[in-house]
Scaffold this active site. Sequence first.
Site, short mmCIF file in Angstrom:
data_model
loop_
_atom_site.label_atom_id
_atom_site.label_comp_id
_atom_site.label_asym_id
_atom_site.label_seq_id
_atom_site.Cartn_x
_atom_site.Cartn_y
_atom_site.Cartn_z
CG ASN A 110 108.53 -20.54 -65.16
OD1 ASN A 110 109.69 -20.20 -64.93
ND2 ASN A 110 107.91 -20.24 -66.28
CG HIS A 156 96.26 10.05 -24.79
ND1 HIS A 156 95.86 10.45 -26.04
CD2 HIS A 156 95.15 9.50 -24.22
CE1 HIS A 156 94.56 10.20 -26.21
NE2 HIS A 156 94.12 9.61 -25.12
CE LYS A 283 123.29 7.62 -22.03
NZ LYS A 283 123.32 8.06 -23.43
CG ASN A 285 123.21 4.16 -24.17
OD1 ASN A 285 122.67 4.98 -23.42
ND2 ASN A 285 124.32 4.42 -24.81
CD GLU A 290 118.39 2.95 -28.14
OE1 GLU A 290 118.43 4.06 -28.69
OE2 GLU A 290 119.34 2.46 -27.50
CE1 TYR A 317 109.30 -17.06 -62.21
CE2 TYR A 317 110.13 -16.48 -64.39
CZ TYR A 317 110.33 -16.62 -63.03
OH TYR A 317 111.56 -16.32 -62.48
CE LYS A 325 113.88 -17.47 -55.75
NZ LYS A 325 113.20 -16.54 -56.70
N1 ARG Z 1 115.51 -18.23 -60.76
C1 ARG Z 1 114.18 -17.95 -61.22
C2 ARG Z 1 113.32 -17.45 -60.06
O1 ARG Z 1 113.73 -17.54 -58.99
C3 ARG Z 1 113.53 -19.15 -61.77
C4 ARG Z 1 113.92 -19.32 -63.16
C5 ARG Z 1 112.84 -19.20 -64.08
N2 ARG Z 1 113.40 -18.47 -65.13
C6 ARG Z 1 112.87 -18.38 -66.35
N3 ARG Z 1 113.52 -17.68 -67.18
N4 ARG Z 1 111.76 -18.95 -66.64
O2 ARG Z 1 112.24 -16.96 -60.26
#
Ligand code: ARG
Length: 437
Positions: A110, A156, A283, A285, A290, A317, A325
């Site tokens: 964590n 505008h 064309k 483009n 875009e 946590y 991520k």
């Molecule tokens: N892979 C997890 C994350 O990215 C971290 C692991 C923590 N997992 C846990 N069961 N305490 O958050």
Amino acid sequence: MPDLWAGRLPEGSHPDARAFTGTVSWDWRLAHVDLVGSLAHVDMLGAVGLLTPLDRDQLTAGLRELLAEVDAGCPPWDEAAEDVHTAVEQELSQRLGPVAGRLHTARSRNDQVALDLHLYVVDAARELAAALARLILRLADVAEIHAALPMPGYTHLQRAQPITVGHHLLAYGFMWQRDRERLGDVARRAQVSPLGAGALAGSTLKVDPLTVAQQLGWPAVYLNSLDAVSDRDFVAEFVFAAALTLSHLSRWGEELVIWSSAEFGFVELADAWATGSSMMPHKKNPDVAELLRGRSARGVAHLTGLLTLLKGLPLAYNRDLQEDKGYLFGTHDTASGAIDAATGLVGALTFRPERTGAALTTDLLATDQADRLVEEGMPFRQAHGQVASSRDWRQSPAAPGAAVAQSLTERDRVMGPGPLSIARQLAALRRAVAEPV
Ligand code: ARG
């Protein structure tokens, strides 16, 4: 490999549960920062006497070896590992044997993943800031070339008052400079170490979180362990800063789409930065522009997703946090690609003075006329009314170049589109970009 918690749950996870919860295929890109964090952790453990010098040196050498492989681009050592942290620890124990089991002393995944994310965000924010600096410098060069090329300014999307192409481009330069500074702030604020928070409540062992921070060159540690492992504000700040950058790029992309249309014709895109049609032979483009406009949707989506993920989470946590991520990496990749594409596009613009000039009709000087009446003492409201009722605004021939030039020169004040103001803007922008963020 047995699970890290095999002592408690010896039967092991169901393969479907493992597949659902595992992340090594996509969090492997944290391997570099994970190893950097572990090296700092090992140093700290050695400094406080939780590792003998021999164990510390062995672990350091092992981690450095893994780091070199990761930096050379190796794929995960174990594709079936639960996550990047597990893959690294397992590999280290395969290579070093039981001493590797000392690495996780006083550490939980964590606080480990939190540190990894801090390290990642610092690098990613700096990388985007550097890419923006390249974009801004390119833009400044093009703005300088066209500093005095008059074009209509719009409100505008209706013609409003004369400006120059340089003035218009520089507005984006300042936007992107603010983005760059914002990313610098994000990188600075992310430099707080959560390591030492353990799973949620620190450790009974005599660890020293400050040593880890010092080792990383960071000024601070979290003062509350629950905050340390559950905080993702710095990720949200990064995603916001990048999403705003993408939003600015989308505005510029939209302008180029409009400007390169036959109706406007202000700019011609180099063929290499345009696309054709699979069906319509004639064309050309503006797909890159875009997509600068379109791809910004991802920034907004990632920011919305991340804030939704974070809202309502209890301390400390929760596994939900692993989802951060996707939003972080997605935003990083999207922004990085878009900034680079924009940098290429800046060099692909050829402005067409005959078209910008033809669009500068005499009505654009109407406000200037009202200003003259004000100078003669007339209240502005009355001057506005007098100029407004004095002609048929549907019939506005192209304004003489000298009149446009005079209008621009008279606007030569701070912020204005006049030549001295633009020179000042250019100098200020280049000075700002030369400053580190
Ligand atoms: N892979 C997890 C994350 O990215 C971290 C692991 C923590 N997992 C846990 N069961 N305490 O958050």
